[in-house]
Design an enzyme around this catalytic site. Structure first.
Site, short mmCIF file in Angstrom:
data_model
loop_
_atom_site.label_atom_id
_atom_site.label_comp_id
_atom_site.label_asym_id
_atom_site.label_seq_id
_atom_site.Cartn_x
_atom_site.Cartn_y
_atom_site.Cartn_z
N LYS A 204 1.06 -1.30 0.01
CA LYS A 204 0.19 -0.07 0.12
C LYS A 204 0.54 1.20 -0.01
O LYS A 204 0.56 2.73 0.02
CB LYS A 204 -0.96 -0.08 1.83
CG LYS A 204 -1.65 -0.94 1.05
CD LYS A 204 -2.65 -1.05 2.12
CE LYS A 204 -1.77 -2.16 4.04
NZ LYS A 204 -2.33 -3.23 3.25
N GLU A 231 -4.71 -4.32 -7.03
CA GLU A 231 -5.98 -4.97 -6.89
C GLU A 231 -5.71 -4.70 -5.74
O GLU A 231 -6.39 -5.73 -4.60
CB GLU A 231 -7.06 -5.79 -7.84
CG GLU A 231 -7.89 -6.22 -7.08
CD GLU A 231 -9.07 -5.52 -7.02
OE1 GLU A 231 -9.19 -5.46 -6.08
OE2 GLU A 231 -9.34 -5.21 -8.19
N VAL A 234 -6.08 -3.31 -1.06
CA VAL A 234 -7.76 -2.28 -0.24
C VAL A 234 -7.83 -3.64 0.27
O VAL A 234 -8.67 -3.76 1.38
CB VAL A 234 -8.29 -2.09 -1.27
CG1 VAL A 234 -9.69 -1.27 -0.73
CG2 VAL A 234 -8.11 -0.57 -1.86
N ALA A 236 -7.35 -7.58 -0.10
CA ALA A 236 -6.44 -8.61 -0.42
C ALA A 236 -7.34 -9.39 -1.28
O ALA A 236 -7.28 -8.31 -3.02
CB ALA A 236 -6.50 -9.55 0.88
N LEU A 238 -10.76 -9.63 -2.96
CA LEU A 238 -12.08 -8.84 -2.59
C LEU A 238 -11.75 -8.81 -4.11
O LEU A 238 -10.92 -7.78 -3.96
CB LEU A 238 -12.51 -8.50 -1.89
CG LEU A 238 -12.66 -9.13 -0.67
CD1 LEU A 238 -13.94 -8.62 0.66
CD2 LEU A 238 -13.80 -10.36 -0.93
N GLY A 289 -3.22 -15.53 16.20
CA GLY A 289 -2.63 -14.32 15.26
C GLY A 289 -3.36 -13.18 14.13
O GLY A 289 -2.54 -13.37 13.13
N GLU A 292 -1.43 -8.01 14.59
CA GLU A 292 0.63 -7.31 14.68
C GLU A 292 1.44 -8.21 15.83
O GLU A 292 0.26 -7.68 17.37
CB GLU A 292 0.87 -6.23 14.04
CG GLU A 292 0.37 -5.76 12.70
CD GLU A 292 0.81 -6.65 11.21
OE1 GLU A 292 2.24 -6.84 11.97
OE2 GLU A 292 0.51 -7.10 10.89
N ASP A 303 -3.58 1.40 9.34
CA ASP A 303 -3.78 -0.16 7.79
C ASP A 303 -4.86 0.63 6.90
O ASP A 303 -4.81 0.55 5.80
CB ASP A 303 -3.54 -0.99 8.00
CG ASP A 303 -3.93 -2.19 7.20
OD1 ASP A 303 -3.04 -2.29 6.40
OD2 ASP A 303 -5.17 -2.87 6.82
N LYS A 307 -5.92 2.22 3.70
CA LYS A 307 -6.27 1.56 2.42
C LYS A 307 -7.18 3.04 1.35
O LYS A 307 -7.53 2.67 0.80
CB LYS A 307 -7.64 0.68 1.99
CG LYS A 307 -6.71 -0.70 2.40
CD LYS A 307 -7.30 -2.01 3.59
CE LYS A 307 -6.18 -2.70 3.77
NZ LYS A 307 -7.13 -4.18 4.86
N GLY A 430 -4.94 -12.37 4.99
CA GLY A 430 -4.16 -14.16 4.70
C GLY A 430 -3.42 -14.01 3.41
O GLY A 430 -3.80 -13.54 2.62
#
Length: 450
Positions: A204, A231, A234, A236, A238, A289, A292, A303, A307, A430
């Site tokens: 990003k 792509e 924003v 992942a 999607l 998990g 962070e 984050d 985006k 992921g």
């Protein structure tokens, strides 16, 4: 054998890209001392052994779980042999962590099917980690182990030149994939694009970084005909950026874009219910998990801010990252807090967060009484020219109330999509889905090489 199941959900490529631009585009970059044009003596890539070597080397670097999932050891030779005589997409990978390894697994698993359907071969021409890289040459018969003798200090300018040279020699196309979250590769996007290499990334930093650099990258893409594809920045895997671009090109007028763009915060607010302490949900997310190592990196909203900046620029707003206000979920007293010696930062932070549970509980109770839910949302309003990131309340019949687990969701309201917005929803975090988002961009380039 078909590719991984996630590939069936990839968005249909929206546009076709042109073949590798003439060397004139590379000459523009030579003036800046970034790249030299391919040498006249560069050999054409004609032997199937070349592809065998390159993909075998890549397979040896894949995480054992990915190798097992995609059956790579038995597929490399077939992938190479089947592609003889086909146009070649030469891919340089910058960043070889979880996403990079997953991406190689997906590419190698899907390659035989894509070769039959599209008629384009993929070669992995170079791989770079944070400190070392391997430039994979044509003509090597095979690898039984990762070629340690070919490893050298990472030099991203040299890596880019190598990939461009291979593409020029074969008459194929060059593509550099940046799988990092670093500014360093983003500084080279302009040069790579002007040299004729497409760039695809989930990083990003370029899309949300300084506006002058962003505009230079976009201008380099326009000048050279090489494509800047992002792509996965924003949502992942999607399809968010592509459909938004298609709407704008078709003549729609976007009014607002808003969504839940953090899988971590989506999980927290989907899980948090009355009677459960906020700090307990954050601890659960950390233990699974989702966060962070320092949960403040997620709760702070940076984050999502990145985006939202990317989306705002996509629909025409010239804003900087700092122009997007963020209502952080980190209490002010904990924003510069440091963990005591001998304690793990994440665990110590959650302990400190318990002191603020009552404040958070009050917010949840107010929302419940009003028949609403709490969601951490980023939004862009075209008319006002502003964007924001904050915790908001939404009716329980609102699309944002329907998210589950760690879903991301994006709602686009426009001239065509009113009064009900266009909604895209699904897993947005992921390694697998992020790699799938990058792979969708790779396949757009492949389709343009038919």
């Amino acid at each position: 054998m078909a590719g991984p199941a996630c590939l069936s959900r990839l968005p249909v490529p929206l546009t076709a890209s042109r073949s590798l631009p003439a060397l004139g585009a590379q000459a523009k970059v030579q003036k800046a001392g970034c790249f030299e044009p391919p040498s006249h003596g560069a050999r054409a890539l004609t032997a199937a052994a070349s592809a065998t070597a390159i993909l075998a080397a890549s397979a040896r670097r894949i995480h054992p779980a990915a190798s097992h999932r995609y059956g790579l050891r038995g597929r490399v030779a077939r992938f190479a042999a089947a592609g003889a005589g086909m146009p070649t997409l030469h891919v340089g990978l910058v960043g070889y962590g979880l996403v990079g390894q997953e991406l190689v697994g997906q590419m190698c698993a899907a390659a035989p099917k894509l070769e039959k359907e599209i008629g384009v071969r993929i070669e992995i021409a170079a791989v770079s980690r944070s400190r070392t890289m391997a430039l994979l040459p044509a003509g090597t018969a095979s690898f039984t182990e990762w070629p340690e003798s070919q490893e050298e200090a990472a030099d991203l300018k040299k890596l880019g030149q190598h990939v461009v040279d291979l593409a020029a020699a074969s008459g194929g196309r060059a593509l550099i994939v940046d799988n990092t979250a670093s500014d360093a590769p983003a500084e080279l996007y302009e040069a790579w694009l002007l040299a004729g290499a497409d760039v695809a990334t989930p990083n990003k930093r370029a899309g949300s970084g300084p506006m002058p650099r962003y505009e230079k990258i976009m201008e380099a893409s326009r000048k050279s005909g090489a494509r800047f594809l992002y792509e996965a920045t924003v949502g992942a895997g999607l399809p968010v950026v592509g459909p938004l671009q298609a709407l704008l090109r078709a003549g729609d007028e976007v009014d607002t874009v808003e969504g839940i763009f953090s899988g971590t915060l989506s999980y927290i607010f989907n899980t948090w219910k009355p009677g459960v302490k906020f700090s307990e949900v954050v601890k659960e997310a950390k233990d699974k998990g989702f966060t962070e190592p320092d949960p403040r990196d997620d709760l702070g909203g940076t984050d999502v801010q990145r985006k939202v900046t990317i989306l705002a620029r996509e629909i025409g707003l010239k804003i900087e990252l700092d122009d997007v206000p963020v209502k952080s979920l980190v209490p002010e007293k904990l924003q510069n807090w440091e963990a005591p010696d001998g304690k793990k930062l994440g665990d110590a932070f959650v302990e400190e967060l318990t002191a603020y549970d009552d404040e958070m509980d009050a917010l949840l109770e107010e929302a419940e009484k009003a028949g609403e839910v709490l969601r951490f949302v980023g939004s862009v309003d075209v008319k006002s020219g502003k964007a924001s990131v904050k915790l908001g309340r939404y009716p329980k019949d609102h699309p944002f109330a329907s998210t589950q687990f760690a879903d991301n969701i994006c709602a686009v309201s426009s001239k065509w999509y009113t009064p009900r917005p266009l909604v895209v929803q699904g897993p947005g975090a992921g390694a697998a889905v992020t790699a799938a988002g990058v792979f969708s961009n790779i396949m757009e380039v492949m389709n343009g090489m038919r």
